[in-house]
Design a protein around this motif. Structure first.
Motif, PDB file in Angstrom:
ATOM      1  N   ALA A 192      20.478 -35.345  36.240  1.00 48.75           N
ATOM      2  CA  ALA A 192      19.515 -35.724  37.094  1.00 48.75           C
ATOM      3  C   ALA A 192      18.152 -35.527  36.447  1.00 48.75           C
ATOM      4  CB  ALA A 192      19.816 -34.471  38.028  1.00 48.75           C
ATOM      5  N   LYS A 193      17.875 -35.036  35.436  1.00 52.41           N
ATOM      6  CA  LYS A 193      16.370 -34.921  34.993  1.00 52.41           C
ATOM      7  C   LYS A 193      15.875 -36.187  34.733  1.00 52.41           C
ATOM      8  CE  LYS A 193      15.543 -31.257  32.479  1.00 52.41           C
ATOM      9  NZ  LYS A 193      15.360 -29.998  32.344  1.00 52.41           N
ATOM     10  N   LYS A 194      14.584 -36.224  34.963  1.00 53.94           N
ATOM     11  CA  LYS A 194      13.758 -37.362  34.816  1.00 53.94           C
ATOM     12  C   LYS A 194      13.440 -37.585  33.179  1.00 53.94           C
ATOM     13  CE  LYS A 194      12.297 -38.753  39.119  1.00 53.94           C
ATOM     14  NZ  LYS A 194      12.900 -37.682  40.099  1.00 53.94           N
ATOM     15  N   GLU A 195      13.116 -36.468  32.770  1.00 50.56           N
ATOM     16  CA  GLU A 195      12.619 -36.557  31.327  1.00 50.56           C
ATOM     17  C   GLU A 195      13.216 -35.388  30.630  1.00 50.56           C
ATOM     18  OE1 GLU A 195       8.543 -36.917  31.518  1.00 50.56           O
ATOM     19  OE2 GLU A 195       8.292 -34.733  31.631  1.00 50.56           O
ATOM     20  N   ILE A 196      13.422 -35.516  29.298  1.00 49.79           N
ATOM     21  CA  ILE A 196      14.042 -34.378  28.545  1.00 49.79           C
ATOM     22  C   ILE A 196      13.350 -33.972  27.437  1.00 49.79           C
ATOM     23  CG2 ILE A 196      16.274 -33.685  27.320  1.00 49.79           C
ATOM     24  CD1 ILE A 196      16.708 -35.309  29.721  1.00 49.79           C
ATOM     25  N   SER A 197      12.895 -32.766  27.320  1.00 51.48           N
ATOM     26  CA  SER A 197      12.106 -32.212  26.346  1.00 51.48           C
ATOM     27  C   SER A 197      12.936 -31.892  25.233  1.00 51.48           C
ATOM     28  CB  SER A 197      11.308 -31.138  26.628  1.00 51.48           C
ATOM     29  OG  SER A 197      10.275 -31.797  27.305  1.00 51.48           O
ATOM     30  N   PHE A 198      12.875 -32.193  23.965  1.00 50.13           N
ATOM     31  CA  PHE A 198      13.518 -31.708  22.857  1.00 50.13           C
ATOM     32  C   PHE A 198      12.496 -31.067  21.938  1.00 50.13           C
ATOM     33  CE2 PHE A 198      15.523 -35.688  24.188  1.00 50.13           C
ATOM     34  CZ  PHE A 198      16.970 -35.233  23.984  1.00 50.13           C
ATOM     35  N   MET A 199      13.099 -29.868  21.243  1.00 52.63           N
ATOM     36  CA  MET A 199      12.029 -29.052  20.435  1.00 52.63           C
ATOM     37  C   MET A 199      12.876 -29.030  19.065  1.00 52.63           C
ATOM     38  SD  MET A 199      11.318 -25.924  22.898  1.00 52.63           S
ATOM     39  CE  MET A 199       9.527 -25.267  22.096  1.00 52.63           C
ATOM     40  N   PHE A 200      12.260 -29.162  18.019  1.00 54.71           N
ATOM     41  CA  PHE A 200      12.833 -28.921  16.702  1.00 54.71           C
ATOM     42  C   PHE A 200      11.681 -28.397  15.733  1.00 54.71           C
ATOM     43  CE2 PHE A 200      11.770 -33.345  17.112  1.00 54.71           C
ATOM     44  CZ  PHE A 200      11.077 -33.479  15.778  1.00 54.71           C
ATOM     45  N   ARG A 201      11.921 -27.639  14.430  1.00 57.88           N
ATOM     46  CA  ARG A 201      10.862 -27.704  13.574  1.00 57.88           C
ATOM     47  C   ARG A 201      11.079 -28.640  12.404  1.00 57.88           C
ATOM     48  NH1 ARG A 201       8.879 -22.160  13.586  1.00 57.88           N
ATOM     49  NH2 ARG A 201       9.574 -21.159  15.284  1.00 57.88           N
ATOM     50  N   PRO A 202       9.912 -29.336  11.697  1.00 55.79           N
ATOM     51  CA  PRO A 202      10.194 -30.015  10.658  1.00 55.79           C
ATOM     52  C   PRO A 202      10.422 -29.242   9.587  1.00 55.79           C
ATOM     53  CG  PRO A 202       7.804 -29.518  11.428  1.00 55.79           C
ATOM     54  CD  PRO A 202       8.658 -28.967  12.466  1.00 55.79           C
ATOM     55  N   LYS A 203      11.254 -29.896   8.774  1.00 54.14           N
ATOM     56  CA  LYS A 203      11.602 -29.228   7.602  1.00 54.14           C
ATOM     57  C   LYS A 203      10.603 -28.952   6.595  1.00 54.14           C
ATOM     58  CE  LYS A 203      16.637 -30.061   7.747  1.00 54.14           C
ATOM     59  NZ  LYS A 203      17.690 -30.582   6.776  1.00 54.14           N
ATOM     60  N   ASN A 204       9.555 -29.796   6.362  1.00 51.07           N
ATOM     61  CA  ASN A 204       8.314 -29.679   5.300  1.00 51.07           C
ATOM     62  C   ASN A 204       7.257 -29.850   6.001  1.00 51.07           C
ATOM     63  OD1 ASN A 204       9.479 -29.634   2.587  1.00 51.07           O
ATOM     64  ND2 ASN A 204      10.625 -31.471   3.524  1.00 51.07           N
ATOM     65  N   ARG A 205       6.044 -29.682   5.108  1.00 51.06           N
ATOM     66  CA  ARG A 205       4.725 -29.863   5.723  1.00 51.06           C
ATOM     67  C   ARG A 205       4.469 -31.525   5.551  1.00 51.06           C
ATOM     68  NH1 ARG A 205       0.083 -25.755   4.474  1.00 51.06           N
ATOM     69  NH2 ARG A 205       0.140 -26.890   2.698  1.00 51.06           N
ATOM     70  N   PHE A 206       3.890 -31.957   6.736  1.00 48.33           N
ATOM     71  CA  PHE A 206       3.487 -33.379   6.533  1.00 48.33           C
ATOM     72  C   PHE A 206       2.189 -33.644   7.167  1.00 48.33           C
ATOM     73  CE2 PHE A 206       8.160 -33.416   7.567  1.00 48.33           C
ATOM     74  CZ  PHE A 206       8.715 -34.196   6.474  1.00 48.33           C
ATOM     75  N   ARG A 207       1.448 -34.554   6.666  1.00 46.65           N
ATOM     76  CA  ARG A 207       0.085 -34.924   7.084  1.00 46.65           C
ATOM     77  C   ARG A 207       0.468 -36.524   7.450  1.00 46.65           C
ATOM     78  NH1 ARG A 207      -3.703 -36.894   3.627  1.00 46.65           N
ATOM     79  NH2 ARG A 207      -2.528 -35.774   1.878  1.00 46.65           N
ATOM     80  N   ASP A 208      -0.579 -36.891   8.413  1.00 48.72           N
ATOM     81  CA  ASP A 208      -0.374 -38.090   9.076  1.00 48.72           C
ATOM     82  C   ASP A 208       1.196 -38.570   9.289  1.00 48.72           C
ATOM     83  OD1 ASP A 208      -3.154 -38.566   8.666  1.00 48.72           O
ATOM     84  OD2 ASP A 208      -2.710 -39.406   6.750  1.00 48.72           O
ATOM     85  N   ALA A 209       1.690 -37.949  10.133  1.00 52.22           N
ATOM     86  CA  ALA A 209       3.168 -37.899  10.261  1.00 52.22           C
ATOM     87  C   ALA A 209       3.340 -38.580  11.542  1.00 52.22           C
ATOM     88  CB  ALA A 209       3.920 -36.768  10.420  1.00 52.22           C
ATOM     89  N   VAL A 210       4.720 -39.453  11.406  1.00 51.63           N
ATOM     90  CA  VAL A 210       5.215 -40.013  12.688  1.00 51.63           C
ATOM     91  C   VAL A 210       6.487 -39.437  13.040  1.00 51.63           C
ATOM     92  CG1 VAL A 210       5.899 -42.383  13.482  1.00 51.63           C
ATOM     93  CG2 VAL A 210       3.964 -42.180  11.881  1.00 51.63           C
ATOM     94  N   ILE A 211       6.668 -38.838  14.345  1.00 50.62           N
ATOM     95  CA  ILE A 211       8.047 -38.648  14.728  1.00 50.62           C
ATOM     96  C   ILE A 211       8.629 -39.816  15.650  1.00 50.62           C
ATOM     97  CG2 ILE A 211       9.054 -37.079  16.066  1.00 50.62           C
ATOM     98  CD1 ILE A 211       6.611 -35.252  15.761  1.00 50.62           C
ATOM     99  N   THR A 212       9.874 -40.243  15.271  1.00 55.11           N
ATOM    100  CA  THR A 212      10.551 -41.019  16.154  1.00 55.11           C
ATOM    101  C   THR A 212      12.080 -40.619  16.355  1.00 55.11           C
ATOM    102  OG1 THR A 212      11.702 -41.951  13.922  1.00 55.11           O
ATOM    103  CG2 THR A 212       9.796 -43.026  14.729  1.00 55.11           C
TER     104      THR A 212
END
Lengths: 524, 442
Positions: B376-396
């Protein structure tokens, strides 16, 4: 004048004290630690060895099997819980199977029940055992208890029956006299405290130049006694060598155990051990074992490494790696890992270790010293001495009784009633316990479900706890998965209330091991 | 046996927010069970600021943040029991608890919100070898001694791990006049929030040793020093790199573990990655009507997000209760009788009804673990931690070859959670939601 002074209040010393308390004797136990059960007994796994493996004819063989049945008997008398879960020694190759044959032969000679079980019968006995296991030696009389509970129970019962105990009192000299011995000891207890608990013949405050700041304040006190029983474990050589020219030497052999959280223990219905073997640097181990504990956790270990100091209890990186690496490889053979699940490194909640007092005679040193009548050894008490402690105690106490010919103690009470732990109660029992004492509804240690009532009782009991780790050994508070993270501040507070001392004086384990070092915001 | 519509286990940041939200969404019969002698949980000992910036747009201390929620609980007259310890949670949603006033309490709950928080990883769990005397404790225990009891645990301190509590405590010890000799971190980067690294460590010139571990603790009765050593890329100690740092206290701040012993006892399915319950987009566990939120679900970076998540759990529980209230029997037990760890949504016949969230490259455990089709939800929020430190990152996030969402980030660090929101309509055809992070590792 004492009839007998026992040196050391580990499992053997406490058992000897209890045996002597059956008679009208003046008995004093001197313990150098801040608590009873402070040496090898504290670091013991709690396994009740049936006695299948000591080399027949040795003292270890002589006292182990009788000690095993006596251990179950005193656990019943003193209300100490145990599991008679049997011991399973498993073999995964032909050499291992040969070793099992040898052990079976030893078991027969030592009068211990044992049988070799191979598939398919093995799967009836151990449905979850790994498929690479070729066979096991099944020893039904093996078991598990808790070495602290046993030692405290023996000591408490001895105390109840009239034996005196002095903690923090280390024997420094023993001199033969016409009527027996003068035992001189250094104590960190204050003289009033010593006089209220025992009867020294003399006191001497140590002069300030003779003690370093390290030692803190201490007094030298002397006691006269007819006989001595040496139950000093890792220091039994030092005590013997003070009196007897027949020297022996303790080679402290360090071993560690890794503790796993209780989640997995359901599949572990027995203690499993690999076959014993010789160690690369010499010496011998009973083999790595996975031992279910009464608390529901599991112990993995232990290794064996010779170290110089019998009081060494630091954990060693090498020991940890050796144990973890062994169990990673062996996990598939064990009921806990035969379903293919990997070794659960994240279930490790603790590590502990200590030294077995291995004597250079390669056996227990038991009996009266030939050149020192009245001086009786119960030394070199490495494994299986914990299992054998009552059998050893009966033997050495018997020597004293033959010599001193005392009357029986008419008021000797062999029993001790202990309330079931809250954790082990049914809900009905819990309801009743809380109704009687609301402190039973105050859970202090979440992980092990230990209540405030139990912690206060552990402090108030005779020979009770006086530090955070002494509360832990008596109640399991702080022994669980968070290792005291949540409960230690509350335990500290209760100790401060019960002992009537400042929180700043409460220690981890006696001496200078204070936990807090000052008030916050002193500048404000 | 007492019957309650909604029992909230835990009266900390998550439990209070969940209860408040459930009440706002119409649940009248709520009971909070709290084991401490006051509400607030660990926030009671957090006297530092930085709380509430998202939730209240204010810079609050932890104590003030907790007080805001406690005020709401009291204003709404939501019942709570203090000094009340849950000793058993059964799959049929019956709860056994004890407290000194009422003794043993048995409650049958229609729905439950799990909000028990987390505990700190101990010195022994980290297998730090060496002496075992006094002077070794977790950063949170030290925080309690200092801020609740008013005592200092030591004067010269080494901190293992760069978790947030350790960083906060480092600063506080300096302000107390103590010396913080070092922070020793096994990873090449901090596990804490960047702002804490800046404000608590860099601003006070506290040395940080990365790629390092405690090789040995020394000192007989109390810690007298530690040996610090470098580790290789497999995090194994490099012999010969040891050096000694004198100290009287070793604080452990190397990770938090959700306290899911009750959850496990009830047979609720847990995630290996987060060590919390596996939950749907409604934050519902494998037992219908049992929800989980806050640090018992997964370890958060900010309490603001704990409260936000908990408010959502409270709302979802309210909706669940309104939908299930008319069912025969007051408790929906028909699918909860089986306490086996194989939960309803992991059974193959139901697998078609859910879309699993999957950790791809560079992504740690994700919450929620799955989304129900037809949500029934219109949008879903996901949470997680990245496993490393990243610069200029893209999350897909993608499903097979279909990219569901793409989000850029200047910098990512494991100390901060990633939050990605995906419209539900994009998930209609998805077979999975695979999250990945790419970028320059720093």
């Amino acid at each position: 004048m004492y009839d007998v002074i026992i040196v050391g209040a580990g499992s053997v010393g406490s058992a000897a004290a209890r045996e002597l308390s059956r008679y009208r004797l003046n008995v004093l136990v001197l313990e150098k630690g801040h608590d009873l059960c402070a040496g090898a007994s504290k670091c013991n796994s709690g396994m009740i060895h049936a006695g299948y493996d000591p080399i027949p004819g040795t003292n270890e063989a002589k006292f182990n099997a009788p000690g095993c049945s006596l251990m179950y008997q005193i656990c019943d008398e003193l209300d100490v819980p145990y599991l008679k879960n049997g011991t399973t020694i498993f073999a995964t190759d032909d050499n291992g199977m040969k070793e099992l044959q040898k052990l079976l032969h030893y078991a027969e000679l030592n009068h211990v029940r044992a049988e070799i079980v191979t598939p398919p019968g093995l799967y009836d006995l151990q449905p979850d055992i790994g498929k690479d296991v070729l066979g096991v030696l099944w020893v039904p009389d093996g078991g598990v208890t808790n070495p602290f509970s046993v030692t405290f129970a023996l000591a408490e019962n001895a105390f109840h029956n009239g034996v005196q105990f002095l903690k923090e009192t280390e024997v420094t000299h023993i001199r033969k006299t016409d009527s027996g011995f003068t035992v001189t000891a250094r104590s960190t207890l204050d003289p009033a405290c010593i006089s209220s608990q025992a009867s020294p013949v003399s006191f001497e405050e140590t002069s300030s130049e003779s003690i370093s700041a390290e030692d803190g304040s201490s007094v030298i006190c002397s006691f006269e006694t007819r006989m001595i029983i040496n139950c000093a474990g890792g220091h039994s050589d030092v005590i013997n060598n003070m009196v007897s020219a027949r020297h022996f030497h303790i080679i402290p052999r360090f071993g560690a155990h890794v503790v796993l959280d209780r989640k997995l223990s359901e599949k572990l219905t027995t203690t499993l051990m690999e076959t014993p073997h010789d160690l690369p640097g010499g010496g011998h181990t009973k083999g790595m074992a996975i031992i279910p504990t009464l608390g529901g956790t599991m112990l993995l270990g232990c290794d064996a490494t010779e170290v110089g100091d019998p009081d060494f209890t630091d954990t060693r990186r090498e020991s940890i790696e050796q144990i973890v690496d062994y169990f990673k490889a062996a996990w598939k053979d064990l009921p806990t890992g035969s379903d293919g699940s990997p070794f659960p490194e994240d279930a490790i909640i603790s590590i502990f270790g200590g030294c077995r007092p291995h004597a250079d005679t390669n056996d227990f040193v038991i009996g009266e010293a030939e050149d020192a009548p009245g001086f009786v050894n119960a030394g070199g008490t490495e494994s299986p001495a914990f299992t054998a402690c009552v059998a050893i105690a009966q033997h050495v106490a018997g020597i004293c009784i033959d010599r001193l010919k005392p009357e029986k103690n008419p008021s000797f009470d062999p029993y001790r009633k202990m309330k079931k732990s809250f954790r082990d109660m049914t809900n009905e029992e819990r309801r009743a316990a809380i109704a009687e004492n609301p402190d039973y509804a105050k859970i202090v240690c979440r992980c092990e479900m230990v209540t405030e009532a139990e912690i206060r009782d552990a402090i108030r009991r005779p020979l009770g706890a006086r530090s955070v780790s002494e509360v832990k050994l008596r109640t399991r508070a702080g022994m669980g998965r968070c290792q005291g993270g949540f409960c230690s501040p509350r335990v500290l507070e209760i100790l401060s209330e019960e002992l009537g001392i400042s929180p700043l004086e409460v220690t981890q384990c006696g001496g200078r091991s204070t936990i807090l070092s000052g008030r916050a915001c002193q500048g404000l | 046996m007492r019957e309650v519509q909604l029992v909230v286990i835990g009266g900390g940041a998550a439990g209070m927010a969940a209860a408040v939200s459930a009440r706002r969404n119409g649940v009248q019969d709520i009971l909070i069970l709290e084991r401490n002698d006051s509400l607030g949980g660990v926030l009671r000992q957090c006297i530092h600021n930085g709380f509430g910036l998202h939730r209240f747009k204010e810079d609050l201390t932890g104590v003030e943040f907790a007080a805001k929620y406690e005020d709401m609980v009291r204003e709404m007259q939501i019942p709570f029991l203090l000094n009340t310890f849950v000793i058993e949670l059964k799959p049929d949603k019956t709860i056994t608890a004890v407290n000194p006033e009422q003794g043993l309490i048995e409650i049958r709950a229609q729905s439950i919100i799990l909000a028990m928080g987390c505990r700190e990883r101990s010195r022994n769990a980290l297998l730090i070898p060496g002496a075992r005397g006094a002077g070794i404790m977790t950063a949170g225990t030290a925080q309690r001694y200092l801020n609740i009891d008013g005592y200092l645990p030591g004067h010269r301190i080494v901190i293992v791990g760069s978790g947030d509590i350790g960083l906060i405590m480092a600063r506080q010890f300096v302000l107390e006049g103590c010396q913080v000799a070092a922070v020793v971190e096994i990873m090449p980067w901090s596990g804490g929030l960047p702002r804490n690294m800046k404000q608590c460590i860099e601003d006070f010139d506290i040395p940080v040793y990365y790629n390092s571990v405690i090789a040995q603790v020394r000192g007989k009765e109390r810690v007298s020093s530690v040996l610090v050593a470098k580790v290789d890329e497999n995090r194994r100690l490099i012999p010969g790199t040891e050096f000694e740092i004198p100290c009287d206290t070793l604080l452990i701040s190397a990770g938090l573990i959700p306290e899911n012993e009750l959850t496990e006892q009830a047979g609720i399915r847990l995630s290996r990655a987060t060590r919390g319950a596996e939950v749907s987009e409604e934050l519902e566990t494998s037992i219908p009507g049992v929800f989980s939120c806050g640090n018992v679900l997964h370890v958060h970076d900010l309490v603001d997000f704990v409260s936000e998540e908990a408010e959502e759990a409270g709302q979802n529980a309210a909706v669940w209760l309104s939908e299930n209230r008319s069912l025969p029997g007051s408790t929906s037990t028909e699918s909860t009788a089986d306490p086996s760890p194989e939960s309803v949504f992991s059974q193959s016949d139901l697998a078609d009804d859910i879309v699993p969230a999957v950790s791809g490259d560079g992504v740690g455990g994700i919450v929620p673990q799955f989304v129900r089709r037809g949500t029934a939800k219109k949008e879903i929020s996901f949470m997680f931690r990245p496993k490393n430190r990243f610069r200029d990152a893209v999350i897909t996030a993608s499903s097979g070859r279909d990219e569901l969402i793409r989000k850029k980030a200047i910098a990512l660090t494991p100390g901060e959670m990633c939050r990605v929101t995906i419209p539900a309509e994009k998930l209609a055809q998805a077979s999975e939601i695979r999250f990945s992070v790419e970028g320059t590792m720093v």
